[in-house]
Scaffold this motif. Structure first.
Motif, PDB file in Angstrom:
ATOM      1  N   GLY A 177       0.809  -1.207   0.000  1.00 41.51           N
ATOM      2  CA  GLY A 177       0.000   0.000   0.000  1.00 41.51           C
ATOM      3  C   GLY A 177       0.841   1.254   0.000  1.00 41.51           C
ATOM      4  O   GLY A 177       0.426   2.296  -0.528  1.00 41.51           O
ATOM      5  N   ARG A 178       2.037   1.156   0.600  1.00 42.67           N
ATOM      6  CA  ARG A 178       2.992   2.279   0.627  1.00 42.67           C
ATOM      7  C   ARG A 178       4.383   1.701   0.377  1.00 42.67           C
ATOM      8  O   ARG A 178       4.793   0.776   1.083  1.00 42.67           O
ATOM      9  CB  ARG A 178       2.978   3.000   1.991  1.00 42.67           C
ATOM     10  CG  ARG A 178       1.703   3.695   2.350  1.00 42.67           C
ATOM     11  CD  ARG A 178       1.825   4.381   3.716  1.00 42.67           C
ATOM     12  NE  ARG A 178       2.317   3.450   4.733  1.00 42.67           N
ATOM     13  CZ  ARG A 178       1.552   2.611   5.407  1.00 42.67           C
ATOM     14  NH1 ARG A 178       0.266   2.548   5.158  1.00 42.67           N
ATOM     15  NH2 ARG A 178       2.068   1.804   6.318  1.00 42.67           N
ATOM     16  N   TRP A 179       5.087   2.253  -0.577  1.00 38.10           N
ATOM     17  CA  TRP A 179       6.447   1.795  -0.848  1.00 38.10           C
ATOM     18  C   TRP A 179       7.410   2.600   0.030  1.00 38.10           C
ATOM     19  O   TRP A 179       8.208   3.406  -0.412  1.00 38.10           O
ATOM     20  CB  TRP A 179       6.762   1.946  -2.332  1.00 38.10           C
ATOM     21  CG  TRP A 179       8.028   1.315  -2.809  1.00 38.10           C
ATOM     22  CD1 TRP A 179       9.005   1.914  -3.540  1.00 38.10           C
ATOM     23  CD2 TRP A 179       8.455  -0.042  -2.621  1.00 38.10           C
ATOM     24  NE1 TRP A 179      10.018   1.021  -3.818  1.00 38.10           N
ATOM     25  CE2 TRP A 179       9.713  -0.180  -3.264  1.00 38.10           C
ATOM     26  CE3 TRP A 179       7.918  -1.149  -1.958  1.00 38.10           C
ATOM     27  CZ2 TRP A 179      10.424  -1.392  -3.278  1.00 38.10           C
ATOM     28  CZ3 TRP A 179       8.618  -2.347  -1.969  1.00 38.10           C
ATOM     29  CH2 TRP A 179       9.850  -2.467  -2.619  1.00 38.10           C
ATOM     30  N   ASP A 180       7.301   2.338   1.345  1.00 36.31           N
ATOM     31  CA  ASP A 180       8.117   3.066   2.318  1.00 36.31           C
ATOM     32  C   ASP A 180       9.253   2.169   2.801  1.00 36.31           C
ATOM     33  O   ASP A 180       9.494   1.081   2.265  1.00 36.31           O
ATOM     34  CB  ASP A 180       7.251   3.546   3.490  1.00 36.31           C
ATOM     35  CG  ASP A 180       6.480   2.409   4.157  1.00 36.31           C
ATOM     36  OD1 ASP A 180       6.782   1.220   3.901  1.00 36.31           O
ATOM     37  OD2 ASP A 180       5.564   2.703   4.962  1.00 36.31           O
ATOM     38  N   GLY A 229      -6.594  -6.758  -0.508  1.00 38.49           N
ATOM     39  CA  GLY A 229      -6.040  -5.422  -0.293  1.00 38.49           C
ATOM     40  C   GLY A 229      -6.676  -4.449  -1.265  1.00 38.49           C
ATOM     41  O   GLY A 229      -6.805  -4.736  -2.459  1.00 38.49           O
ATOM     42  N   GLY A 230      -7.069  -3.293  -0.773  1.00 42.10           N
ATOM     43  CA  GLY A 230      -7.718  -2.310  -1.634  1.00 42.10           C
ATOM     44  C   GLY A 230      -6.857  -1.864  -2.804  1.00 42.10           C
ATOM     45  O   GLY A 230      -7.373  -1.490  -3.856  1.00 42.10           O
ATOM     46  N   ALA A 258      -4.365  -1.154   1.529  1.00 47.84           N
ATOM     47  CA  ALA A 258      -3.404  -2.235   1.662  1.00 47.84           C
ATOM     48  C   ALA A 258      -3.126  -2.865   0.306  1.00 47.84           C
ATOM     49  O   ALA A 258      -3.946  -2.824  -0.609  1.00 47.84           O
ATOM     50  CB  ALA A 258      -3.924  -3.296   2.632  1.00 47.84           C
ATOM     51  N   GLY A 259      -1.959  -3.470   0.188  1.00 48.31           N
ATOM     52  CA  GLY A 259      -1.583  -4.181  -1.008  1.00 48.31           C
ATOM     53  C   GLY A 259      -1.596  -5.678  -0.792  1.00 48.31           C
ATOM     54  O   GLY A 259      -2.468  -6.217  -0.107  1.00 48.31           O
ATOM     55  N   TRP A 263      -0.746  -7.147   6.249  1.00 47.68           N
ATOM     56  CA  TRP A 263      -0.281  -7.022   7.641  1.00 47.68           C
ATOM     57  C   TRP A 263       0.945  -6.130   7.747  1.00 47.68           C
ATOM     58  O   TRP A 263       1.240  -5.616   8.820  1.00 47.68           O
ATOM     59  CB  TRP A 263       0.006  -8.407   8.234  1.00 47.68           C
ATOM     60  CG  TRP A 263       1.174  -9.104   7.603  1.00 47.68           C
ATOM     61  CD1 TRP A 263       2.476  -9.063   8.008  1.00 47.68           C
ATOM     62  CD2 TRP A 263       1.143  -9.922   6.427  1.00 47.68           C
ATOM     63  NE1 TRP A 263       3.259  -9.802   7.159  1.00 47.68           N
ATOM     64  CE2 TRP A 263       2.468 -10.344   6.187  1.00 47.68           C
ATOM     65  CE3 TRP A 263       0.131 -10.339   5.569  1.00 47.68           C
ATOM     66  CZ2 TRP A 263       2.799 -11.171   5.109  1.00 47.68           C
ATOM     67  CZ3 TRP A 263       0.464 -11.160   4.499  1.00 47.68           C
ATOM     68  CH2 TRP A 263       1.778 -11.569   4.277  1.00 47.68           C
ATOM     69  N   VAL A 264       1.656  -5.927   6.640  1.00 46.18           N
ATOM     70  CA  VAL A 264       2.791  -4.995   6.620  1.00 46.18           C
ATOM     71  C   VAL A 264       2.281  -3.568   6.487  1.00 46.18           C
ATOM     72  O   VAL A 264       2.754  -2.656   7.166  1.00 46.18           O
ATOM     73  CB  VAL A 264       3.760  -5.336   5.469  1.00 46.18           C
ATOM     74  CG1 VAL A 264       4.896  -4.309   5.397  1.00 46.18           C
ATOM     75  CG2 VAL A 264       4.330  -6.738   5.646  1.00 46.18           C
ATOM     76  N   ASP A 265       1.297  -3.358   5.622  1.00 51.01           N
ATOM     77  CA  ASP A 265       0.760  -2.022   5.372  1.00 51.01           C
ATOM     78  C   ASP A 265       0.019  -1.462   6.587  1.00 51.01           C
ATOM     79  O   ASP A 265       0.137  -0.281   6.912  1.00 51.01           O
ATOM     80  CB  ASP A 265      -0.193  -2.047   4.179  1.00 51.01           C
ATOM     81  CG  ASP A 265       0.522  -2.352   2.879  1.00 51.01           C
ATOM     82  OD1 ASP A 265       1.609  -1.786   2.654  1.00 51.01           O
ATOM     83  OD2 ASP A 265      -0.005  -3.150   2.080  1.00 51.01           O
ATOM     84  N   ASP A 266      -0.782  -2.283   7.235  1.00 48.58           N
ATOM     85  CA  ASP A 266      -1.581  -1.834   8.381  1.00 48.58           C
ATOM     86  C   ASP A 266      -1.857  -3.048   9.255  1.00 48.58           C
ATOM     87  O   ASP A 266      -2.865  -3.742   9.071  1.00 48.58           O
ATOM     88  CB  ASP A 266      -2.892  -1.198   7.907  1.00 48.58           C
ATOM     89  CG  ASP A 266      -3.775  -0.722   9.061  1.00 48.58           C
ATOM     90  OD1 ASP A 266      -3.375  -0.862  10.232  1.00 48.58           O
ATOM     91  OD2 ASP A 266      -4.882  -0.216   8.789  1.00 48.58           O
TER      92      ASP A 266
END
Length: 506
Positions: A177-180, A229-230, A258-259, A263-266
């Motif tokens: 969801g975020r490429w952080d 994931g959305g 989420a992707g 569980w990593v994204d949120d």
């Protein structure tokens, strides 16, 4: 790390995380070391995770026959693990390619499944393919990100001869969801955690017979949760809905933002719906797009009672009270939005909780329940009784704010360190309303026409007890009972609290 031996003599490893009822977990990749799952965002706080390392991966041994890496051939490994654990039926979770394996296992052994959770994947098992054009179109949600142009150029360079490790590295930015930094670190481990030879064999021709699998799944009686994931391009929420339709008793949950690794994204956004689904004591209902968890007990035909918790708590706060009332009442203990196992949509307020309670009662078809609310929850109950008094039979308000403006107002609260059991955004939202409440929330107390019991906690409560006495005078048919317990009346003096409820007719 414990081991067991499969029918073909391969020695497989698994790890155990957490305590409680076992949940067998199948990793994806395909054929990636299960370490990438971690504890699934904290799901181990709710269940004992039995996480399998598939053959040839992680701590497991390599098989004598490499063809046994094929997905359908590994169904026997899952059955061997179940037998090794001594479980008659299992709760089974599969992620991505592991969801395909879990689906094949459910089709082959439907009587061994107690519940099934399929996370962002598995659709190939039932013949739902994700066309490249659809996958590419889904990635456009990231088009405004700085990393997108270079990632998209790399994606366009993919061809049929691109080696699997390179394919994986190129597609990874679109899998979160975020490429952080957290996503990059999680993705970086894929190269060393995956058995690429085994991954090539996992989807080998003959792995799937979609028509036969779909037919077998029609006989699956167990409940199924399909979590998408959305932002996941494969499968997209639409394809996940198509997947869920293959099961007789399936529920689809789309985790916003989420992707492919939700569980990593949120972590909380992932754990809450999964934990609620897996807990047989928890049911869920959707009100205005928000998924609410609740616990129900007592005879189905008994008069209904709804219990509404205070800020920062959840439905389990009522456990002792609910157990006593359920002897002759049908008791519903709800987790309000932002609390417990319910969704955290980010929008809160006493009026929001009021509207949510209206929707909860209506969605469940409850006919004139008694409604008991504590503190924040009690204030929401009070507002609901003002707007729709005929919705309930009677109400109990336990040490509730009466909405006189605070002088001096509450200052900004600092969030405590560490994980919380609720969304901290509830605090500033409700503090602002306590500081400057809508005047109608006080002046319209007189319109409440239902029998009302106001319970005060006495002088040790932080709430002004004279305001509670004033409230009891304003409401048409109300009486005040003081139980000297402080603010947490039902928790500290449960017997006295219950006696007051029983005398009042609850």
């Amino acid at each position: 790390m414990p081991h067991f031996t499969t029918d073909d003599g391969t020695r497989l490893a698994y790890r155990t995380l957490g305590t409680g009822e076992p949940l067998v977990v199948l990793p994806g990749g395909p054929m990636r070391d299960a370490a990438y799952l971690g504890d699934l965002g904290g799901l181990s706080a709710h269940r004992r995770l039995i996480v399998l390392d598939q053959r040839g991966v992680g701590g497991s041994g390599a098989p004598a026959d490499p063809a046994s890496y094929r997905c359908d051939r590994q169904v026997a490994d899952v059955e061997a693990l179940r037998a090794h654990l001594g479980l008659d039926r299992i709760d089974l979770l599969g992620h991505s390619a592991g969801a395909a394996l879990a689906t094949l296992y459910a089709a082959a052994h439907p009587d061994r499944i107690r519940s099934l959770v399929l996370v962002t994947g598995g659709t190939r098992a039932v013949g739902i393919e994700i066309p490249d054009a659809e996958w590419d179109a889904a990635t456009e949600v990231f088009a405004d990100q700085d990393w997108y142009p270079a990632a998209w150029a790399a994606l366009e360079s993919l061809g049929p001869d691109t080696p699997l490790p390179e394919q994986s590295g190129i597609t990874m930015p679109f899998a979160y969801g975020r490429w952080d930094d957290a996503a990059r670190a999680h993705a970086a481990d894929a190269a060393t955690q995956t058995n690429w030879e085994a991954a090539s064999a996992f989807y080998a021709p003959g792995a799937f017979d979609p028509e036969a699998t779909r037919a077998a799944l029609r006989g699956l009686d167990a409940p199924v949760l399909v979590l998408a994931g959305g932002y996941d391009p494969g499968p997209s929420p639409a394809r996940a809905a198509e997947f869920a339709a293959c099961f007789p008793h399936a529920e689809l949950v789309v985790q916003p933002g989420a992707g492919h690794f939700p569980w990593v994204d949120d972590p909380g956004g992932f754990v809450r719906p999964v934990a609620a689904f897996l807990d047989p004591a928890v049911a869920t209902v959707t009100v205005d797009g928000v998924r609410l968890a609740y616990r129900v007990s007592g005879p189905e035909d008994a008069p209904p009672v709804v219990l509404v918790h205070s800020r920062g708590e959840n439905g389990t706060d009522w456990s002792e009270i609910a157990a006593a009332l359920s002897a002759d009442r049908r008791v519903y203990a709800v987790d309000l939005r932002g609390h417990g196992l319910s969704d955290h949509p980010g929008h809160y307020g006493f009026d929001v909780f009021r509207d949510e309670l209206r929707g909860f009662v209506t969605a469940l078809g409850l006919v004139r329940p008694a409604v008991v609310g504590h503190s924040m929850g009690g204030a929401a109950v009070c507002l609901l009784a003002q707007s729709e008094p005929e919705l309930m039979d009677r109400l109990v308000l336990e040490d509730v704010p009466v909405f006189f403006p605070l002088d001096p107002p509450r200052g900004r609260a600092e969030r405590p360190e560490g994980p919380l059991g609720f969304d901290w955004a509830v605090v500033p939202a409700t503090d602002a309303q306590v500081n400057e409440p809508d005047p109608a929330w006080r002046t319209e107390l007189a319109v409440i026409s239902r029998p009302t019991l106001v319970i005060g906690g006495g002088t040790s409560s932080h709430l002004p007890q004279e305001q509670l006495a004033w409230m009891a005078e304003e409401i048409q048919d109300a009486r005040l009972v003081t139980i000297k317990a402080g603010h947490l009346v039902h928790a500290k003096r449960p017997k006295q609290f219950l006696a007051a409820l029983r005398e009042f007719g609850v």
